[in-house]
Design a protein around this motif. Structure first.
Motif, PDB file in Angstrom:
ATOM      1  N   ALA A 170       0.824  -1.210   0.000  1.00  9.47           N
ATOM      2  CA  ALA A 170       0.000   0.000   0.000  1.00  9.47           C
ATOM      3  C   ALA A 170       0.853   1.253   0.000  1.00  9.47           C
ATOM      4  N   ALA A 171       2.144   1.104   0.282  1.00  7.97           N
ATOM      5  CA  ALA A 171       3.052   2.249   0.325  1.00  7.97           C
ATOM      6  C   ALA A 171       4.001   2.198  -0.861  1.00  7.97           C
ATOM      7  N   GLY A 172       4.755   3.296  -1.044  1.00  6.26           N
ATOM      8  CA  GLY A 172       5.791   3.376  -2.074  1.00  6.26           C
ATOM      9  C   GLY A 172       5.243   3.141  -3.468  1.00  6.26           C
ATOM     10  N   PRO A 173       5.953   2.331  -4.265  1.00  8.24           N
ATOM     11  CA  PRO A 173       5.482   2.094  -5.634  1.00  8.24           C
ATOM     12  C   PRO A 173       4.433   0.998  -5.728  1.00  8.24           C
ATOM     13  N   GLY A 174       3.838   0.616  -4.593  1.00  8.84           N
ATOM     14  CA  GLY A 174       2.801  -0.404  -4.624  1.00  8.84           C
ATOM     15  C   GLY A 174       3.382  -1.761  -4.952  1.00  8.84           C
ATOM     16  N   ASP A 175       2.730  -2.465  -5.900  1.00  8.00           N
ATOM     17  CA  ASP A 175       3.198  -3.806  -6.232  1.00  8.00           C
ATOM     18  C   ASP A 175       4.175  -3.806  -7.404  1.00  8.00           C
ATOM     19  N   GLN A 176       4.800  -2.672  -7.641  1.00  9.54           N
ATOM     20  CA  GLN A 176       5.926  -2.634  -8.558  1.00  9.54           C
ATOM     21  C   GLN A 176       7.221  -2.836  -7.768  1.00  9.54           C
ATOM     22  N   VAL A 177       8.313  -3.020  -8.491  1.00  9.65           N
ATOM     23  CA  VAL A 177       9.599  -3.251  -7.844  1.00  9.65           C
ATOM     24  C   VAL A 177      10.045  -1.993  -7.105  1.00  9.65           C
ATOM     25  N   ALA A 178      10.598  -2.181  -5.902  1.00  8.35           N
ATOM     26  CA  ALA A 178      10.967  -1.036  -5.075  1.00  8.35           C
ATOM     27  C   ALA A 178      12.456  -0.926  -4.806  1.00  8.35           C
ATOM     28  N   ASP A 179      13.196  -2.049  -4.744  1.00 10.87           N
ATOM     29  CA  ASP A 179      14.582  -1.974  -4.308  1.00 10.87           C
ATOM     30  C   ASP A 179      15.426  -3.038  -5.006  1.00 10.87           C
ATOM     31  N   TYR A 180      16.694  -3.085  -4.646  1.00 11.39           N
ATOM     32  CA  TYR A 180      17.637  -3.980  -5.320  1.00 11.39           C
ATOM     33  C   TYR A 180      17.218  -5.441  -5.180  1.00 11.39           C
ATOM     34  N   THR A 220      10.848  10.528 -19.834  1.00  8.79           N
ATOM     35  CA  THR A 220      10.025  11.093 -20.901  1.00  8.79           C
ATOM     36  C   THR A 220      10.233  12.599 -21.023  1.00  8.79           C
ATOM     37  N   SER A 221      10.300  13.289 -19.897  1.00  3.49           N
ATOM     38  CA  SER A 221      10.401  14.748 -19.938  1.00  3.49           C
ATOM     39  C   SER A 221      10.924  15.252 -18.601  1.00  3.49           C
ATOM     40  N   ALA A 222      11.307  16.537 -18.580  1.00  2.00           N
ATOM     41  CA  ALA A 222      11.752  17.152 -17.329  1.00  2.00           C
ATOM     42  C   ALA A 222      10.613  17.208 -16.314  1.00  2.00           C
ATOM     43  N   ALA A 223       9.395  17.472 -16.789  1.00  5.08           N
ATOM     44  CA  ALA A 223       8.252  17.533 -15.878  1.00  5.08           C
ATOM     45  C   ALA A 223       7.964  16.154 -15.284  1.00  5.08           C
ATOM     46  N   TRP A 224       8.051  15.122 -16.104  1.00  6.01           N
ATOM     47  CA  TRP A 224       7.863  13.757 -15.607  1.00  6.01           C
ATOM     48  C   TRP A 224       8.897  13.436 -14.536  1.00  6.01           C
ATOM     49  N   LEU A 225      10.151  13.768 -14.791  1.00  7.54           N
ATOM     50  CA  LEU A 225      11.215  13.464 -13.839  1.00  7.54           C
ATOM     51  C   LEU A 225      11.009  14.226 -12.530  1.00  7.54           C
ATOM     52  N   ALA A 226      10.566  15.481 -12.620  1.00  5.45           N
ATOM     53  CA  ALA A 226      10.305  16.257 -11.408  1.00  5.45           C
ATOM     54  C   ALA A 226       9.204  15.604 -10.579  1.00  5.45           C
ATOM     55  N   ASP A 227       8.177  15.115 -11.248  1.00  7.44           N
ATOM     56  CA  ASP A 227       7.097  14.437 -10.522  1.00  7.44           C
ATOM     57  C   ASP A 227       7.602  13.173  -9.839  1.00  7.44           C
ATOM     58  N   MET A 228       8.453  12.430 -10.514  1.00  5.31           N
ATOM     59  CA  MET A 228       9.001  11.203  -9.908  1.00  5.31           C
ATOM     60  C   MET A 228       9.868  11.545  -8.700  1.00  5.31           C
ATOM     61  N   ARG A 229      10.697  12.554  -8.825  1.00  9.55           N
ATOM     62  CA  ARG A 229      11.593  12.920  -7.726  1.00  9.55           C
ATOM     63  C   ARG A 229      10.851  13.470  -6.527  1.00  9.55           C
ATOM     64  N   ALA A 230       9.625  13.876  -6.726  1.00  7.75           N
ATOM     65  CA  ALA A 230       8.830  14.390  -5.611  1.00  7.75           C
ATOM     66  C   ALA A 230       8.220  13.270  -4.770  1.00  7.75           C
ATOM     67  N   THR A 231       8.285  12.035  -5.261  1.00  6.03           N
ATOM     68  CA  THR A 231       7.748  10.920  -4.474  1.00  6.03           C
ATOM     69  C   THR A 231       8.781  10.467  -3.443  1.00  6.03           C
TER      70      THR A 231
END
Length: 551
Positions: A170-180, A220-231
């Motif tokens: 329920a946290a972080g990236p959900g059921d996607q991969v999160a770490d090494y 994809t874009s600078a805006a996309w990357l900014a959104d990702m870095r905000a998580t």
């Protein structure tokens, strides 16, 4: 006693040397012993609790194929005593033999034997079965995997269940991969497939990442990357993705000489635990992509392969957006032109140039024009409102191929035309790509100039993945004359300059799980596309869809 956890993968191979990659379950000395007496050893290194070794093998005889075994601390671990497959071999090329290159991209891990496969037979599994059934028959000299070797964001039900058992989804990236650790699980799921495991143990491979190796639409874009870095989860996801890519894919791309000169590889091997050194490297790659080069060059006699990073090397600022940062672009130009005119008797340094880039350079004309239009909108050509709309469209429709970086698209075209023209020009220049879940051949032409080389965009995808009906219909329409007319209207709205190159589709589109093979001999080149298909009795085979001479 250490045991083999993953591998062996036969990675680099030239006339007298090879590298073999393994993962083990504890510290050890890994050894490769060949039937002809060649051998090599390497001490394992530690990353995030996992043990790896890349074994350099020297003293091989050019133009031969020798069986090999893997030992850990002098105990044989490969081949397994009950293996249904022929012995793994290291085949070394010799001058003048040419090259058989098989390539493709986009592979979901195949389900376990006997399980239902909703996307049809896996082309790599099927290739492995054919080679195993005829060990003395023709086989690829090298396998190029052009991105999406694992899917960090589209995981199987089994992996989803495993992740849910180790953390709160329920946290972080959900059921996607999160770490090494979770990335390592993806590689186990994919590369422990028995057919693929054997295939990768006996056919050398070159790899490059695409977006799903990290996350869909990566950079994809600078805006996309900014959104990702905000998580609160992106940093760990990205660093783990880059770290695991370096260990599982990039290390094996490099020659023994490049490995010996690589300060990171030296630091990782010499440290009791190389995790911090590798993590610092990944952090530097994130903070300053231009400081790290993932692209690389391989020369196979008179055939040159340039594997180009079209994900991490991007410049994303809208006012100077490019597919490759200036240093990467300069590197690519240097490698393309290196040795031109120095081959003697009017010959250049190579007879065939292969440019591997996960994303196709030449797309259906409508798709190209929409991506160019979108780049103009996002860059402010029609004002702020259109820019906001353009960014939503860009992410929703995955508009981030070479066409979405118009200056880079034209620059690559100019470089290809230069490489293919004049004294010493190669017979062919081929851009090898995947990503778009279908296969096709497109051939460019340049107004006012005609390269001496035969130039082609060769796209092959997927190896094993779904191909929705919408993609089939969209790409079929995208090549049509009405689509070209529509695309020109869209491009005019974006005030887009016409591309510096024109092109036409000369084969496809073909859909299904498939693999392409280029057979290069002297100045000749032959292309074959095969699809994995199941017969009524449940057996699978690769069926030839098209075969043609390129030169």
């Amino acid at each position: 006693m250490a045991e083999l956890r993953l591998g062996p993968l036969l990675r680099y191979a030239d006339g007298s040397r090879a590298t073999v990659w393994v993962e083990t379950d504890g510290p050890c000395t890994a050894e490769v012993r060949c039937a002809d007496g060649a051998r090599g050893t390497a001490r394992s290194f530690l990353i995030a609790g996992h043990h790896y070794a890349l074994v350099p093998v020297r003293g091989l005889t050019p133009g031969t194929a020798t069986e090999y075994e893997v030992l850990l601390d002098d105990t044989p671990v490969w081949p397994p005593p009950d293996s249904p497959f022929p012995p793994s071999v290291i085949a070394t090329p010799s001058d003048g033999d040419g090259l058989r290159v098989a390539f493709g991209s986009c592979r979901w891990a195949a389900p376990p034997a006997g399980g239902n496969d909703p996307v049809g037979p896996d082309a790599l599994d099927t290739l492995a079965a054919r080679l195993a059934a005829d060990p003395g028959g023709a086989r690829p000299d090298v396998l190029l995997l052009l991105g999406d070797q694992v899917y960090a964001d589209e995981i199987s039900d089994a992996t989803r269940h495993w992740i849910a058992g180790r953390r709160d989804v329920a946290a972080g990236p959900g059921d996607q991969v999160a770490d090494y650790e979770e990335y390592t699980h993806l590689y186990y799921e994919s590369w422990l497939d028995p057919e693929v495991r054997w295939l990768l143990s006996t056919v050398p491979s070159c790899m490059i990442f695409d977006d799903h190796d990290v996350i869909d639409d990566w950079n994809t874009s600078a805006a996309w990357l900014a959104d990702m870095r905000a998580t609160d989860w992106w940093q760990e996801r990205l660093l783990s993705g880059l770290m695991s890519y370096w260990v599982y894919q990039q290390l094996g791309n490099l020659s023994p000489d490049e490995l010996a000169a690589d300060p990171l590889y030296t630091a990782v091997r010499e440290a009791p635990d190389g995790t911090d050194a590798l993590r610092q490297f990944a952090a530097r790659a994130d903070a300053d992509p231009a400081a790290v080069r993932w692209s690389y060059r391989r020369d196979f006699g008179r055939i040159r392969l340039l594997m180009v990073d079209s994900r991490a090397a991007r410049v994303l600022a809208e006012d100077r957006r490019t597919m490759l940062d200036p240093g990467e672009a300069a590197w690519l130009r240097e490698q393309v032109l290196d040795g031109r005119g120095e081959g003697g008797e009017g010959r250049g340094a190579y007879d065939h140039l292969l440019i591997g880039t996960s994303l196709p350079w030449l797309l259906p004309h409508l798709v190209h024009d929409v991506e160019a239009w979108n780049a103009a909108m996002c860059g402010g050509e029609r004002g702020a409102r259109w820019a906001r709309l353009g960014e939503r469209v860009r992410r929703g429709a995955d508009l981030e191929h070479w066409a979405a970086f118009p200056s880079s698209f034209d620059a690559l075209g100019d470089l290809i035309a230069e490489a293919g023209s004049g004294p010493g020009a190669p017979a062919t220049v081929s851009v090898l790509s995947g990503d778009v879940h279908h296969a096709y051949v497109a051939e460019p032409s340049w107004p006012g100039r005609a390269p001496d080389a035969r130039v082609a965009q060769l796209t092959c995808s997927p190896v094993h993945n779904s191909v929705p009906l919408s993609i089939r219909l969209g790409f079929r329409f995208g090549w049509s004359a009405p689509a070209r007319a529509l695309g020109r209207r869209i491009a005019r709205h974006g005030r887009c300059a016409p591309p510096a190159v024109s092109w036409r589709r000369t084969g496809g589109p073909w859909f299904g799980n498939q693999i392409m093979t280029l057979t290069l001999r002297g100045r000749s080149a032959r292309l074959r596309l095969e699809q994995a298909r199941a017969d009524r009795d449940g057996t699978t085979a690769l069926r030839t869809i098209t075969e043609r001479e390129l030169a």
